[in-house]
Write a protein that holds these residues in place. Sequence first.
Motif, PDB file in Angstrom:
ATOM      1  N   LEU A  14       0.827  -1.203   0.000  1.00 19.04           N
ATOM      2  CA  LEU A  14       0.000   0.000   0.000  1.00 19.04           C
ATOM      3  C   LEU A  14       0.861   1.253   0.000  1.00 19.04           C
ATOM      4  O   LEU A  14       0.579   2.222  -0.703  1.00 19.04           O
ATOM      5  N   SER A  15       1.931   1.233   0.781  1.00 21.73           N
ATOM      6  CA  SER A  15       2.840   2.373   0.863  1.00 21.73           C
ATOM      7  C   SER A  15       3.517   2.636  -0.479  1.00 21.73           C
ATOM      8  O   SER A  15       3.598   3.779  -0.939  1.00 21.73           O
ATOM      9  N   ALA A  16       4.004   1.565  -1.118  1.00 17.55           N
ATOM     10  CA  ALA A  16       4.665   1.704  -2.419  1.00 17.55           C
ATOM     11  C   ALA A  16       3.700   2.248  -3.470  1.00 17.55           C
ATOM     12  O   ALA A  16       4.032   3.171  -4.231  1.00 17.55           O
ATOM     13  N   ILE A  17       2.480   1.702  -3.506  1.00 18.67           N
ATOM     14  CA  ILE A  17       1.476   2.153  -4.473  1.00 18.67           C
ATOM     15  C   ILE A  17       1.080   3.600  -4.200  1.00 18.67           C
ATOM     16  O   ILE A  17       0.961   4.421  -5.113  1.00 18.67           O
ATOM     17  N   GLY A  18       0.890   3.922  -2.900  1.00 18.38           N
ATOM     18  CA  GLY A  18       0.483   5.278  -2.524  1.00 18.38           C
ATOM     19  C   GLY A  18       1.514   6.318  -2.917  1.00 18.38           C
ATOM     20  O   GLY A  18       1.173   7.354  -3.517  1.00 18.38           O
ATOM     21  N   PHE A  19       2.776   6.068  -2.601  1.00 18.03           N
ATOM     22  CA  PHE A  19       3.826   7.021  -2.942  1.00 18.03           C
ATOM     23  C   PHE A  19       3.995   7.138  -4.459  1.00 18.03           C
ATOM     24  O   PHE A  19       4.225   8.232  -4.984  1.00 18.03           O
ATOM     25  N   PHE A  20       3.881   6.017  -5.153  1.00 18.40           N
ATOM     26  CA  PHE A  20       3.997   6.058  -6.612  1.00 18.40           C
ATOM     27  C   PHE A  20       2.896   6.916  -7.213  1.00 18.40           C
ATOM     28  O   PHE A  20       3.146   7.721  -8.133  1.00 18.40           O
ATOM     29  N   ALA A  21       1.675   6.774  -6.710  1.00 18.64           N
ATOM     30  CA  ALA A  21       0.546   7.558  -7.220  1.00 18.64           C
ATOM     31  C   ALA A  21       0.753   9.048  -6.974  1.00 18.64           C
ATOM     32  O   ALA A  21       0.509   9.881  -7.861  1.00 18.64           O
ATOM     33  N   ILE A  22       1.226   9.398  -5.769  1.00 16.60           N
ATOM     34  CA  ILE A  22       1.477  10.799  -5.428  1.00 16.60           C
ATOM     35  C   ILE A  22       2.565  11.381  -6.324  1.00 16.60           C
ATOM     36  O   ILE A  22       2.450  12.497  -6.839  1.00 16.60           O
ATOM     37  N   ILE A  23       3.639  10.608  -6.526  1.00 14.66           N
ATOM     38  CA  ILE A  23       4.744  11.062  -7.381  1.00 14.66           C
ATOM     39  C   ILE A  23       4.277  11.258  -8.816  1.00 14.66           C
ATOM     40  O   ILE A  23       4.615  12.269  -9.460  1.00 14.66           O
ATOM     41  N   PHE A  24       3.474  10.321  -9.329  1.00 16.10           N
ATOM     42  CA  PHE A  24       3.003  10.415 -10.713  1.00 16.10           C
ATOM     43  C   PHE A  24       2.118  11.653 -10.901  1.00 16.10           C
ATOM     44  O   PHE A  24       2.283  12.397 -11.883  1.00 16.10           O
ATOM     45  N   ILE A  25       1.210  11.882  -9.970  1.00 15.44           N
ATOM     46  CA  ILE A  25       0.337  13.068 -10.051  1.00 15.44           C
ATOM     47  C   ILE A  25       1.184  14.337  -9.991  1.00 15.44           C
ATOM     48  O   ILE A  25       0.973  15.289 -10.753  1.00 15.44           O
ATOM     49  N   GLY A  26       2.168  14.353  -9.090  1.00 12.00           N
ATOM     50  CA  GLY A  26       3.060  15.504  -8.977  1.00 12.00           C
ATOM     51  C   GLY A  26       3.847  15.739 -10.250  1.00 12.00           C
ATOM     52  O   GLY A  26       4.021  16.888 -10.688  1.00 12.00           O
ATOM     53  N   ALA A  27       4.325  14.663 -10.874  1.00 11.29           N
ATOM     54  CA  ALA A  27       5.085  14.771 -12.120  1.00 11.29           C
ATOM     55  C   ALA A  27       4.228  15.350 -13.243  1.00 11.29           C
ATOM     56  O   ALA A  27       4.689  16.193 -14.025  1.00 11.29           O
ATOM     57  N   VAL A  28       2.979  14.911 -13.317  1.00  8.84           N
ATOM     58  CA  VAL A  28       2.062  15.435 -14.343  1.00  8.84           C
ATOM     59  C   VAL A  28       1.848  16.934 -14.142  1.00  8.84           C
ATOM     60  O   VAL A  28       1.904  17.720 -15.091  1.00  8.84           O
ATOM     61  N   LEU A  29       1.622  17.336 -12.894  1.00  6.22           N
ATOM     62  CA  LEU A  29       1.408  18.763 -12.603  1.00  6.22           C
ATOM     63  C   LEU A  29       2.648  19.590 -12.908  1.00  6.22           C
ATOM     64  O   LEU A  29       2.552  20.698 -13.471  1.00  6.22           O
ATOM     65  N   LEU A  30       3.821  19.072 -12.559  1.00  7.00           N
ATOM     66  CA  LEU A  30       5.068  19.816 -12.794  1.00  7.00           C
ATOM     67  C   LEU A  30       5.441  19.879 -14.273  1.00  7.00           C
ATOM     68  O   LEU A  30       6.209  20.755 -14.680  1.00  7.00           O
ATOM     69  N   SER A  31       4.898  18.973 -15.070  1.00  7.53           N
ATOM     70  CA  SER A  31       5.209  18.989 -16.508  1.00  7.53           C
ATOM     71  C   SER A  31       4.336  19.989 -17.273  1.00  7.53           C
ATOM     72  O   SER A  31       4.626  20.316 -18.426  1.00  7.53           O
TER      73      SER A  31
END
Length: 450
Positions: A16-33
């Motif tokens: 759950l932790s790995a999936i949660g952090f990955f999701a947060i990072i992916f959303i952040g990457a999309v916003l920063l792009s």
Amino acid sequence: MQSMIRRKYNLTYAKLSAIGFFAIIFIGAVLLSLPISSKSGEVTPFINALFTATSATGVTGLVVYDTYSYFSVFGQSVILVLIKIGGLGFMIIATMFLLILKKKIGIRERNFLKESVNTIHIGGVVRLAKHILVGTLLLEGIGAIILAIKFSSEMGVKEGIFNGIFHSVSAFNNAGFDLMGRYEEYSSLIRYSDDALVNITIMTLIVIGGIGFLVWEDIYKNKAKFKKYHLHSKIVLLATMVLIFSAAIGFYVLERNNLFADMGIKETILASLFQAITPRTAGFNTIDTAELSEGSKLLTMILMFIGGSSGSTAGGIKTTTFIITILSVVSLVRHSNDLNIFGRRLEDSILKRAYSIITIYITSAFIGMLFISFIQPELALSNTAFEVLSAMGTVGLSTGITRQLNALSRLMVIILMFCGRLGSLAVLMAVAESKNNISTKKPLEKIVIG
């Protein structure tokens, strides 16, 4: 329903932790792009946006762009939010929303929360989460006010307040992101190397954020009564104090005829202390890291390897793991079967976990070094090792090669930062964890060690 979902997807905390952090990072990457995130209005290459999002969520601080010069206020705000989520952990953030919405927090959520903050007992874990949230906001708020007053005199009130908040959150969460590119790109806090107010405020926030939530709770309950502290808190506080002051002396000895040669007494003391604290694992710097002597770089890498404390915003193998390995050596030399400290005996299984963490950490670091050295052989091995340990320890210090890394090398650093934030052992458990272990013992046989 929850148990059925859990059986279907086998969502242990590690997964759950790995999936949660990955999701947060992916959303952040999309916003920063997005164009709105850059000052020029251009689309940021996704690999670089992903690198920045991972570095922010992993509270690392390695950057491919100067945060102030490249990112707009929107982009800087996204980075700030990612730092906050990454520092606290998404389970604490989720608990905050559940408390606000007055939703019931079940046993499963409490168990996940227990693992998130690395506490031993499930009882009182929600109260602990509340204390963490309140304590974090209070301490960051105090730091933000002090820094805002200082920065407002130089940048104006509006910029000073935003910079005060940004740097307080970044320091407390051991992230190392800064907005000092307004003066010189990638300069971090070098401008304030002789400013006692800025140095002491940042160092205090780093140390408090790095000692861990459980230690906070102990200090909150028992105040200055050290004898009443839990063994974990005693070990953390002792290790933190010894590492800070011994490392500060080490940096002074190694740099007194190099970077400290032209500094006054006050600046030398501040620089020695700051350089001793920031590798565990904040990422700010008040002196040019690339100009450190080879001995100081090695000392910095050792501190990055050790990192902060369990249940904190810091990375590394953690101070408790380091102390346990030292105790095991002392125990072996003394022909003792027990690990004893502060009049208490540690459980036998903890040594196995400590050595597992160190082994996985070192193995991951060597794989990272070999990969980057193979992809970019032109990079000096010492600089590559420094970069890899900085990523693994979620530190953010660099000798300046981050921007020289190609796409594949950056991808490797992204993976290392992700593993460093979650913990290499947690990542391995998320991938290889099995619920069907058969508890049978094989025949015993001895081998020769050493």
